[in-house]
Design a protein around this motif. Structure first.
Motif, PDB file in Angstrom:
ATOM      1  N   THR A 179      15.527  -2.531  -3.526  1.00 30.76           N
ATOM      2  CA  THR A 179      16.238  -3.046  -2.359  1.00 30.76           C
ATOM      3  C   THR A 179      17.377  -2.100  -2.047  1.00 30.76           C
ATOM      4  O   THR A 179      18.131  -1.723  -2.948  1.00 30.76           O
ATOM      5  N   VAL A 180      17.489  -1.696  -0.797  1.00 30.15           N
ATOM      6  CA  VAL A 180      18.605  -0.839  -0.388  1.00 30.15           C
ATOM      7  C   VAL A 180      19.610  -1.706   0.357  1.00 30.15           C
ATOM      8  O   VAL A 180      19.252  -2.421   1.290  1.00 30.15           O
ATOM      9  N   ILE A 181      20.855  -1.667  -0.090  1.00 28.05           N
ATOM     10  CA  ILE A 181      21.944  -2.310   0.643  1.00 28.05           C
ATOM     11  C   ILE A 181      22.775  -1.171   1.218  1.00 28.05           C
ATOM     12  O   ILE A 181      23.215  -0.296   0.467  1.00 28.05           O
ATOM     13  N   THR A 182      22.970  -1.147   2.517  1.00 19.74           N
ATOM     14  CA  THR A 182      23.723  -0.024   3.072  1.00 19.74           C
ATOM     15  C   THR A 182      24.875  -0.492   3.953  1.00 19.74           C
ATOM     16  O   THR A 182      24.793  -1.531   4.606  1.00 19.74           O
ATOM     17  N   GLN A 183      25.936   0.300   3.936  1.00 19.75           N
ATOM     18  CA  GLN A 183      27.077   0.072   4.824  1.00 19.75           C
ATOM     19  C   GLN A 183      26.914   0.879   6.115  1.00 19.75           C
ATOM     20  O   GLN A 183      27.739   0.801   6.997  1.00 19.75           O
ATOM     21  N   ASN A 184      25.823   1.652   6.192  1.00 25.01           N
ATOM     22  CA  ASN A 184      25.621   2.547   7.335  1.00 25.01           C
ATOM     23  C   ASN A 184      24.808   1.870   8.436  1.00 25.01           C
ATOM     24  O   ASN A 184      23.959   1.033   8.163  1.00 25.01           O
ATOM     25  N   HIS A 198      17.808   5.130   6.433  1.00 22.94           N
ATOM     26  CA  HIS A 198      16.972   4.680   5.302  1.00 22.94           C
ATOM     27  C   HIS A 198      15.576   4.293   5.787  1.00 22.94           C
ATOM     28  O   HIS A 198      14.576   4.644   5.161  1.00 22.94           O
ATOM     29  N   HIS A 199      15.507   3.587   6.934  1.00 25.94           N
ATOM     30  CA  HIS A 199      14.190   3.261   7.497  1.00 25.94           C
ATOM     31  C   HIS A 199      13.461   4.542   7.882  1.00 25.94           C
ATOM     32  O   HIS A 199      12.269   4.693   7.621  1.00 25.94           O
ATOM     33  N   ALA A 200      14.207   5.489   8.509  1.00 28.96           N
ATOM     34  CA  ALA A 200      13.581   6.744   8.940  1.00 28.96           C
ATOM     35  C   ALA A 200      13.001   7.506   7.743  1.00 28.96           C
ATOM     36  O   ALA A 200      11.987   8.186   7.865  1.00 28.96           O
ATOM     37  N   ALA A 201      13.637   7.358   6.569  1.00 26.16           N
ATOM     38  CA  ALA A 201      13.150   8.060   5.375  1.00 26.16           C
ATOM     39  C   ALA A 201      11.970   7.329   4.736  1.00 26.16           C
ATOM     40  O   ALA A 201      11.287   7.881   3.888  1.00 26.16           O
ATOM     41  N   GLY A 202      11.760   6.077   5.113  1.00 20.19           N
ATOM     42  CA  GLY A 202      10.612   5.328   4.576  1.00 20.19           C
ATOM     43  C   GLY A 202      10.967   4.155   3.683  1.00 20.19           C
ATOM     44  O   GLY A 202      10.073   3.501   3.149  1.00 20.19           O
ATOM     45  N   ARG A 235      11.612   0.470   2.756  1.00 21.24           N
ATOM     46  CA  ARG A 235      11.078  -0.717   3.434  1.00 21.24           C
ATOM     47  C   ARG A 235      12.045  -1.901   3.389  1.00 21.24           C
ATOM     48  O   ARG A 235      12.177  -2.652   4.345  1.00 21.24           O
ATOM     49  N   ASP A 236      12.700  -2.085   2.253  1.00 20.94           N
ATOM     50  CA  ASP A 236      13.534  -3.270   2.076  1.00 20.94           C
ATOM     51  C   ASP A 236      15.010  -2.860   2.200  1.00 20.94           C
ATOM     52  O   ASP A 236      15.623  -2.434   1.228  1.00 20.94           O
ATOM     53  N   VAL A 237      15.549  -2.924   3.418  1.00 24.72           N
ATOM     54  CA  VAL A 237      16.905  -2.426   3.670  1.00 24.72           C
ATOM     55  C   VAL A 237      17.774  -3.552   4.228  1.00 24.72           C
ATOM     56  O   VAL A 237      17.416  -4.185   5.222  1.00 24.72           O
ATOM     57  N   LEU A 238      18.890  -3.810   3.576  1.00 21.23           N
ATOM     58  CA  LEU A 238      19.852  -4.788   4.070  1.00 21.23           C
ATOM     59  C   LEU A 238      21.020  -4.024   4.687  1.00 21.23           C
ATOM     60  O   LEU A 238      21.726  -3.290   3.990  1.00 21.23           O
ATOM     61  N   GLU A 239      21.189  -4.176   5.991  1.00 19.77           N
ATOM     62  CA  GLU A 239      22.221  -3.418   6.714  1.00 19.77           C
ATOM     63  C   GLU A 239      23.461  -4.293   6.884  1.00 19.77           C
ATOM     64  O   GLU A 239      23.534  -5.119   7.782  1.00 19.77           O
ATOM     65  N   VAL A 259      22.872 -11.720   5.800  1.00 20.07           N
ATOM     66  CA  VAL A 259      22.671 -10.384   5.223  1.00 20.07           C
ATOM     67  C   VAL A 259      23.526 -10.238   3.956  1.00 20.07           C
ATOM     68  O   VAL A 259      23.059  -9.739   2.929  1.00 20.07           O
ATOM     69  N   LEU A 260      24.771 -10.701   4.032  1.00 18.00           N
ATOM     70  CA  LEU A 260      25.661 -10.605   2.867  1.00 18.00           C
ATOM     71  C   LEU A 260      25.102 -11.431   1.705  1.00 18.00           C
ATOM     72  O   LEU A 260      25.109 -10.982   0.552  1.00 18.00           O
TER      73      LEU A 260
END
Ligand SMILES: [Zn+2]
Length: 274
Positions: free
Chosen positions: A96-101, A106-110, A112-116, A199-200
């Motif tokens: 799971t990717v959690i990002t502040q960006n 992250h989606h562009a890199a592939g 799948r599981d990204v929490l923005e 999301v949080l």
């Protein structure tokens, strides 16, 4: 890069959470959200224009500023750090990717599981004018299309998803929801706005459930996002930090690696997962 026992613990993990901050995007040439532009918008402080008050006062100016930001972000591509995180999905059961960006890299890199945590610059959302809502100008009805507040008599029941999907963050007048007429805005968290609680909540769950957390390029100065790595520490997860400079997390992490994500992550992942 890691001592053998730590490497072994990482090899046994089945659920990894990666937490990323502005540092990884900066390596792709994206300025931090607080940074001023050069040129046309050089005199504009982001903290004065990326707020609900500024949008209420002058929607077009705020929209135009975000169009300029989107131009910079669209020219950027994922770097070796983003790509290494995406490849981790092949080596570990759950990532799971959690990002502040807000840049969607992250989606562009592939991944799948990204929490923005701070939203996504390229997604639009209805502007909820709380002043109008409290003044009774808008009813408590929810628009079927954009999810904003609508009045029954001004909401077009025949407007569909495809009408909304063709609207983008691009130069021109501020678009409106085709159904209810609400002004649309970038779906990001502006200064003075709270994070999306769903999301949080999902981010806290990911930090609680993982057996390793890798913190990348965040100075960890903004709450509540900054507390996410500490939740993983309290649950006994392995915590690795990668950042050019030490942070408040460094002394609590199992390993603190000083360097850039695009250089360190590919090497680290090759060392652990081959
Ligand atoms: Zn609407």
């Amino acid at each position: 890069m890691l001592d053998p026992s730590l490497r072994q613990r990482l090899q046994q993990t089945k659920n990894i959470t990666v937490f990323t901050g502005a540092g990884i995007s900066a390596e792709s040439g994206i300025p931090t959200f607080r940074e001023r532009f050069t040129g046309l918008w050089a005199n504009t402080d982001p903290q004065e224009v990326a707020t609900p008050e500024a949008f209420r006062a002058d929607p077009q100016r705020v929209w135009d500023w975000h169009v300029h930001l989107a131009g910079t972000v669209r020219r950027a591509a994922p770097n070796a750090g983003h790509r290494a995180i995406a490849r981790l999905q092949e080596a570990v059961g759950r990532v799971t990717v959690i990002t502040q960006n807000i840049d969607d890299l992250h989606h562009a890199a592939g991944s799948r599981d990204v929490l923005e945590l701070h939203g996504n610059l390229f997604r639009l959302a209805p502007f909820v004018d709380e002043e109008a809502l409290f003044a009774g100008e808008r009813g408590p009805l929810i628009c079927h299309l954009c999810g904003g507040y609508a009045l029954r008599d001004d909401c077009d029941p025949y407007a569909g998803r495809e009408d909304l999907a063709c609207l983008r963050l691009e130069a021109g007048p501020v678009p409106r929801c085709p159904a209810c007429g609400a002004l649309l805005r970038p779906d990001i968290v502006w200064f003075g706005e709270p994070l999306d609680p769903h999301v949080l909540g999902a981010a806290f769950e990911a930090a609680d459930a993982c057996d390793a957390l890798i913190c990348v390029g965040s100075s960890l100065e903004v709450e509540p996002a900054a507390s996410i790595p500490y939740r993983a520490i309290r649950r006994g997860a392995v915590v690795i930090e990668i950042n050019p400079a030490p942070t408040s997390l460094t002394e609590h992490a199992d390993a603190g690696i000083q360097g850039n994500a695009s250089a360190v992550l590919p090497e680290l992942f090759r060392e652990v997962w081959g």
